[in-house]
Write a protein that holds these residues in place. Structure first.
Motif, PDB file in Angstrom:
ATOM      1  N   ARG A 114      70.202  79.766  -1.273  1.00 36.40           N
ATOM      2  CA  ARG A 114      71.362  80.810  -0.766  1.00 36.40           C
ATOM      3  C   ARG A 114      70.548  81.927  -1.356  1.00 36.40           C
ATOM      4  NH1 ARG A 114      74.739  77.608   1.792  1.00 36.40           N
ATOM      5  NH2 ARG A 114      76.156  76.779   0.732  1.00 36.40           N
ATOM      6  N   ALA A 131      78.983  77.320  -4.649  1.00 43.13           N
ATOM      7  CA  ALA A 131      78.657  77.645  -3.176  1.00 43.13           C
ATOM      8  C   ALA A 131      77.529  78.593  -3.053  1.00 43.13           C
ATOM      9  CB  ALA A 131      79.945  78.076  -2.567  1.00 43.13           C
ATOM     10  N   TRP A 139      73.230  73.288 -10.148  1.00 40.10           N
ATOM     11  CA  TRP A 139      74.198  72.992  -9.025  1.00 40.10           C
ATOM     12  C   TRP A 139      74.145  71.434  -8.770  1.00 40.10           C
ATOM     13  CZ3 TRP A 139      71.814  70.786  -4.662  1.00 40.10           C
ATOM     14  CH2 TRP A 139      72.593  70.717  -3.399  1.00 40.10           C
ATOM     15  N   ARG A 143      77.553  69.650  -8.209  1.00 44.62           N
ATOM     16  CA  ARG A 143      78.011  68.862  -7.013  1.00 44.62           C
ATOM     17  C   ARG A 143      78.250  67.438  -7.535  1.00 44.62           C
ATOM     18  NH1 ARG A 143      77.187  70.368  -1.556  1.00 44.62           N
ATOM     19  NH2 ARG A 143      77.535  68.198  -1.126  1.00 44.62           N
ATOM     20  N   PHE A 151      86.260  64.357  -6.025  1.00 49.98           N
ATOM     21  CA  PHE A 151      86.485  64.045  -4.556  1.00 49.98           C
ATOM     22  C   PHE A 151      86.209  62.614  -4.069  1.00 49.98           C
ATOM     23  CE2 PHE A 151      85.505  68.535  -4.198  1.00 49.98           C
ATOM     24  CZ  PHE A 151      86.875  69.053  -3.948  1.00 49.98           C
ATOM     25  N   ALA A 316      86.843  78.310  -1.718  1.00 53.62           N
ATOM     26  CA  ALA A 316      86.523  77.194  -0.661  1.00 53.62           C
ATOM     27  C   ALA A 316      87.488  76.395  -0.147  1.00 53.62           C
ATOM     28  CB  ALA A 316      85.157  76.454  -1.166  1.00 53.62           C
ATOM     29  N   GLY A 317      88.617  76.133  -0.939  1.00 50.53           N
ATOM     30  CA  GLY A 317      89.412  74.736  -0.815  1.00 50.53           C
ATOM     31  C   GLY A 317      90.484  75.131  -0.136  1.00 50.53           C
ATOM     32  N   THR A 320      90.662  77.196   3.941  1.00 47.40           N
ATOM     33  CA  THR A 320      89.761  76.446   5.122  1.00 47.40           C
ATOM     34  C   THR A 320      90.650  75.435   5.733  1.00 47.40           C
ATOM     35  OG1 THR A 320      89.079  75.342   3.317  1.00 47.40           O
ATOM     36  CG2 THR A 320      87.628  76.674   4.294  1.00 47.40           C
ATOM     37  N   HIS A 387      71.789  79.914   4.732  1.00 41.95           N
ATOM     38  CA  HIS A 387      70.931  79.161   3.941  1.00 41.95           C
ATOM     39  C   HIS A 387      69.765  79.906   3.754  1.00 41.95           C
ATOM     40  CE1 HIS A 387      72.321  74.877   4.243  1.00 41.95           C
ATOM     41  NE2 HIS A 387      73.588  75.601   4.704  1.00 41.95           N
ATOM     42  N   PRO A 447      81.480  71.262  11.305  1.00 42.66           N
ATOM     43  CA  PRO A 447      82.543  72.308  10.703  1.00 42.66           C
ATOM     44  C   PRO A 447      81.882  72.315   9.041  1.00 42.66           C
ATOM     45  CG  PRO A 447      83.740  70.261  11.472  1.00 42.66           C
ATOM     46  CD  PRO A 447      82.231  70.260  12.096  1.00 42.66           C
ATOM     47  N   PHE A 448      81.790  71.203   8.679  1.00 39.20           N
ATOM     48  CA  PHE A 448      81.521  71.121   7.144  1.00 39.20           C
ATOM     49  C   PHE A 448      80.161  70.948   6.769  1.00 39.20           C
ATOM     50  CE2 PHE A 448      85.332  68.316   7.948  1.00 39.20           C
ATOM     51  CZ  PHE A 448      86.392  68.952   7.027  1.00 39.20           C
ATOM     52  N   ARG A 453      73.996  70.207   1.426  1.00 37.54           N
ATOM     53  CA  ARG A 453      74.801  71.313   1.134  1.00 37.54           C
ATOM     54  C   ARG A 453      76.260  71.024   2.052  1.00 37.54           C
ATOM     55  NH1 ARG A 453      72.506  75.925  -2.244  1.00 37.54           N
ATOM     56  NH2 ARG A 453      74.387  75.799  -3.336  1.00 37.54           N
ATOM     57  N   CYS A 455      79.753  70.456   2.813  1.00 38.12           N
ATOM     58  CA  CYS A 455      80.906  70.430   1.955  1.00 38.12           C
ATOM     59  C   CYS A 455      81.296  69.326   1.089  1.00 38.12           C
ATOM     60  CB  CYS A 455      82.229  70.774   2.972  1.00 38.12           C
ATOM     61  SG  CYS A 455      83.820  71.029   2.170  1.00 38.12           S
TER      62      CYS A 455
HETATM   63  C1  HEM Z   1      88.979  72.047   6.627  1.00 42.15           C
HETATM   64  C2  HEM Z   1      88.636  72.274   5.374  1.00 42.15           C
HETATM   65  C3  HEM Z   1      87.052  72.685   5.108  1.00 42.15           C
HETATM   66  C4  HEM Z   1      86.141  73.093   5.841  1.00 42.15           C
HETATM   67  C5  HEM Z   1      86.058  73.024   7.199  1.00 42.15           C
HETATM   68  C6  HEM Z   1      84.939  73.454   5.106  1.00 42.15           C
HETATM   69  C7  HEM Z   1      83.863  74.035   5.364  1.00 42.15           C
HETATM   70  C8  HEM Z   1      82.605  74.087   4.562  1.00 42.15           C
HETATM   71  C9  HEM Z   1      81.037  74.482   4.744  1.00 42.15           C
HETATM   72  C10 HEM Z   1      80.655  75.029   6.410  1.00 42.15           C
HETATM   73  C11 HEM Z   1      80.520  74.712   3.867  1.00 42.15           C
HETATM   74  C12 HEM Z   1      79.192  75.273   3.874  1.00 42.15           C
HETATM   75  C13 HEM Z   1      78.127  74.071   4.135  1.00 42.15           C
HETATM   76  C14 HEM Z   1      76.609  74.942   4.102  1.00 42.15           C
HETATM   77  O1  HEM Z   1      76.229  75.817   3.316  1.00 42.15           O
HETATM   78  O2  HEM Z   1      75.931  74.526   4.806  1.00 42.15           O
HETATM   79  C15 HEM Z   1      81.104  74.412   2.702  1.00 42.15           C
HETATM   80  C16 HEM Z   1      80.729  74.464   1.208  1.00 42.15           C
HETATM   81  C17 HEM Z   1      81.629  74.030   0.217  1.00 42.15           C
HETATM   82  N1  HEM Z   1      83.132  73.504   0.328  1.00 42.15           N
HETATM   83 FE1  HEM Z   1      84.256  73.312   1.977  1.00 42.15          FE
HETATM   84  N2  HEM Z   1      85.183  73.315   3.592  1.00 42.15           N
HETATM   85  C18 HEM Z   1      86.492  72.596   3.757  1.00 42.15           C
HETATM   86  C19 HEM Z   1      87.397  72.208   2.572  1.00 42.15           C
HETATM   87  C20 HEM Z   1      86.957  72.378   1.391  1.00 42.15           C
HETATM   88  C21 HEM Z   1      87.735  71.881   0.127  1.00 42.15           C
HETATM   89  C22 HEM Z   1      89.166  71.274   0.299  1.00 42.15           C
HETATM   90  C23 HEM Z   1      86.981  72.161  -1.140  1.00 42.15           C
HETATM   91  C24 HEM Z   1      87.184  71.996  -2.488  1.00 42.15           C
HETATM   92  C25 HEM Z   1      88.388  72.147  -2.774  1.00 42.15           C
HETATM   93  C26 HEM Z   1      85.668  72.709  -0.568  1.00 42.15           C
HETATM   94  C27 HEM Z   1      84.584  73.110  -1.604  1.00 42.15           C
HETATM   95  C28 HEM Z   1      83.580  73.372  -1.065  1.00 42.15           C
HETATM   96  C29 HEM Z   1      82.347  73.903  -1.830  1.00 42.15           C
HETATM   97  C30 HEM Z   1      82.397  73.753  -3.461  1.00 42.15           C
HETATM   98  C31 HEM Z   1      81.365  74.341  -1.100  1.00 42.15           C
HETATM   99  C32 HEM Z   1      80.012  74.655  -1.577  1.00 42.15           C
HETATM  100  C33 HEM Z   1      78.859  73.608  -1.460  1.00 42.15           C
HETATM  101  C34 HEM Z   1      77.409  73.768  -1.853  1.00 42.15           C
HETATM  102  O3  HEM Z   1      76.938  75.083  -1.609  1.00 42.15           O
HETATM  103  O4  HEM Z   1      76.894  73.067  -2.300  1.00 42.15           O
HETATM  104  N3  HEM Z   1      85.819  72.891   0.855  1.00 42.15           N
HETATM  105  N4  HEM Z   1      82.530  73.985   3.179  1.00 42.15           N
END
Ligand code: HEM
Length: 522
Positions: A114, A131, A139, A143, A151, A316-317, A320, A387, A447-448, A453, A455
């Protein structure tokens, strides 16, 4: 012989200063050629194309409003991979599936960093979160706790009662508002916030107050999300670093101070009642377990880490999933034939004598197509999270130097006409009989994100969208005063520019809604 004489005469006639200049030019030419050779031909490296930059700000002026769309338009001129300079920060942008795969999978070890330019979230969180931390033992442990413990399918199954209770509460509030316009995002947000909050900390979001009761998690998270997507010029122009030109760092510090009070109270309160050795009930318990676990002593997990991770989960949660649901509803209302098909499928699979259950979701392929289309057209994080190249690498044949910020434009990738026919049309049918999903294996739809990394909350995020959308469409007909526009507002989570307001009309027999009044699902 005559020729030699003529040449030496000619040299004698040239003034001395011209000889000196010619000598210097030759020296520079030879020196340049030598350094290219001695550097192993580094300058022969293919650099990604780039638009003309302005002094000091570089290309920052090109990204002012909706950067994900500006980058898409730039890709039409410069190709799917191009470089930018944001102030003094080098950046690479990728707008096609293959280059995204190279960043997220092929070079994921190098490209999973990051960037250091994230002063606002880092100040808000006040400690290392997940994140915005670069890969390292901390990290990785966080994770791992998320993915394998929090999860996991088992834990999501365990928390089913929470989703059911909150869904019931949302459906009852919509029923009570039948015939009047309802703000869709807010309605869904309350549901999602409470589900996540109860899973994280065992309480609804508005019940999470500091001991004084003056502040609560809802207002902290709302304030935090409103500045997280903000832009701090000092991150990009070093001589502005100490100025906080837009006042965002001051706001971030305020949020951080408020969060210390509220979250520390919650942590202290939990410590006081935790029985040693009792099984963890929520995410906070898992984090406290990890902090006490002698296996992790070298990481020294402190309360500031726990507070940052809790903030991360809320940030994040919550919005979204809510934003994705609002986009799906908007597209359905703008394309009534798709709304009709989605409701026909729900009637066919569920009928009108009972309400939707999570176990119905796998039998609703058209609904799945609706959600995937909403995620393709309006991904919640259009540029994923930035990134960072921690070492030199090569993306799609272009050299990328260590220290380059990497932007994967998931929004643009979802509109690539080489992958998607009629890319700007909402057509859930495109996913019928298709094996494409959103889990990071099909790089035209990410989208995720994908890879290291991806989600960690994708399972819960998707489930929240599926069950809420299915219930709203099955339980009610929806009407709008005018066809919704699709104007987007870029931020840390991309929402609609104009919030969707729609009027629900019950479509099930009155007694069926009673099922939402049961405390627990049968
Ligand atoms: C429709 C729902 C969601 C979408 C579209 C979404 C999308 C994303 C995306 C695009 C990233 C970044 C990926 C990257 O860096 O390449 C991310 C990271 C993350 N998301 Fe989600 N997310 C969703 C729901 C959630 C939920 C429900 C949680 C937890 C309660 C969550 C927790 C996280 C965390 C902790 C990261 C950081 C991961 C890291 O940097 O290693 N997300 N999410």
């Amino acid at each position: 012989m005559e020729i030699v004489d003529w040449a030496s005469d000619a040299v004698a006639m040239v003034p001395a200063y011209v000889m000196v200049i010619a000598g210097l030019i030759s020296f520079m030419f030879i020196y340049t050629a030598f350094s290219k050779w001695s550097s192993g031909g580094k300058s022969k490296r293919r650099m990604a194309p780039s638009p003309r930059a302005l002094p000091i700000i570089g290309h920052m002026h090109m990204l002012w409003v909706n950067p994900h769309q500006s980058l898409y338009h730039l890709s039409k001129v410069y190709g799917p991979v191009f470089s930018l300079r944001l102030g003094s920060v080098p950046a690479l942008v990728v707008c096609n599936a293959e280059s995204a795969r190279q960043i997220l999978i092929t070079h994921d070890k190098v490209a999973a960093g990051r960037p250091p330019i994230l002063s606002i979230p880092r100040t808000c969180f006040g400690g290392p979160d997940i994140a915005f931390s670069s890969p390292g033992p901390y990290w990785r442990l966080m994770r791992q706790i998320c993915v394998t413990e929090f999860f996991s399918n088992k834990r999501l199954e365990y928390f089913h009662y929470i989703r059911w209770e909150e869904l019931g509460s949302m459906m009852r509030s919509v029923l009570a508002a039948a015939g009047t316009p309802v703000p869709v995002l807010k309605t869904v947000q309350i549901n999602n916030n409470n589900v996540i909050s109860r899973m994280i900390i065992g309480k609804r979001m508005d019940e999470c107050q500091g001991e004084g009761g003056a502040d609560n998690v809802v207002s902290i998270i709302v304030d935090m999300i409103s500045i997280l997507g903000g832009f701090n010029p000092g991150d990009y122009i070093s001589w502005l670093a100490s100025t906080d030109l837009l006042g965002l760092l001051k706001k971030a510090r305020k949020v951080q101070h408020r969060s210390v009070v509220v979250f520390q109270d919650l942590i202290n309160g939990r410590r006081a009642i935790r029985a040693p050795g009792s099984p963890p009930k929520d995410f906070l318990d898992l984090l406290l377990d990890a902090a006490e676990d002698t296996k992790h002593q070298e990481l020294k997990l402190e309360d500031r880490h726990i507070r940052a991770i809790l903030m991360d989960m809320y940030a994040a949660g919550t919005d979204t999933s809510a934003s994705t649901t609002e986009w799906a509803m908007s597209e359905l209302l703008a394309n009534p034939e798709t709304l009709q098909k989605a409701q026909e499928e729900l009637d066919r699979v569920i009928g009108r004598e009972r309400v939707v259950q999570e176990s119905d979701i796998p039998n609703l392929p058209y609904l799945k197509g609706v959600i995937y289309e909403a995620m393709r057209l309006h991904p919640a994080a259009p540029l994923l999270a930035p990134h960072y190249a921690m070492e030199d690498c090569e993306i799609s044949g272009f050299h990328v130097a260590a220290g380059t910020v990497l932007y994967v434009d998931a929004w643009a990738i979802g509109k690539d006409e080489k992958v998607w026919s009629e890319p700007f049309r909402f057509r859930p049918e495109r996913f019928q009989d298709s094996n494409i999903d959103v889990l990071g294996q099909h790089f035209g739809l990410i989208p995720f994100g994908s890879g290291r990394r991806i989600c960690p909350g994708w399972r819960l995020g998707l489930l929240n969208v599926e069950i809420v959308l299915a219930s709203l469409l099955h339980g009610f007909d929806w009407s709008v005063a005018e066809k919704p526009d699709m104007d987007e507002k870029f931020s840390i989570i991309m929402s609609r520019k104009n919030k969707l307001v729609a009027t629900p009309t019950p479509r099930l027999p009155a007694h069926v809604y009673d099922q939402y009044f049961r405390e627990r699902q049968a």
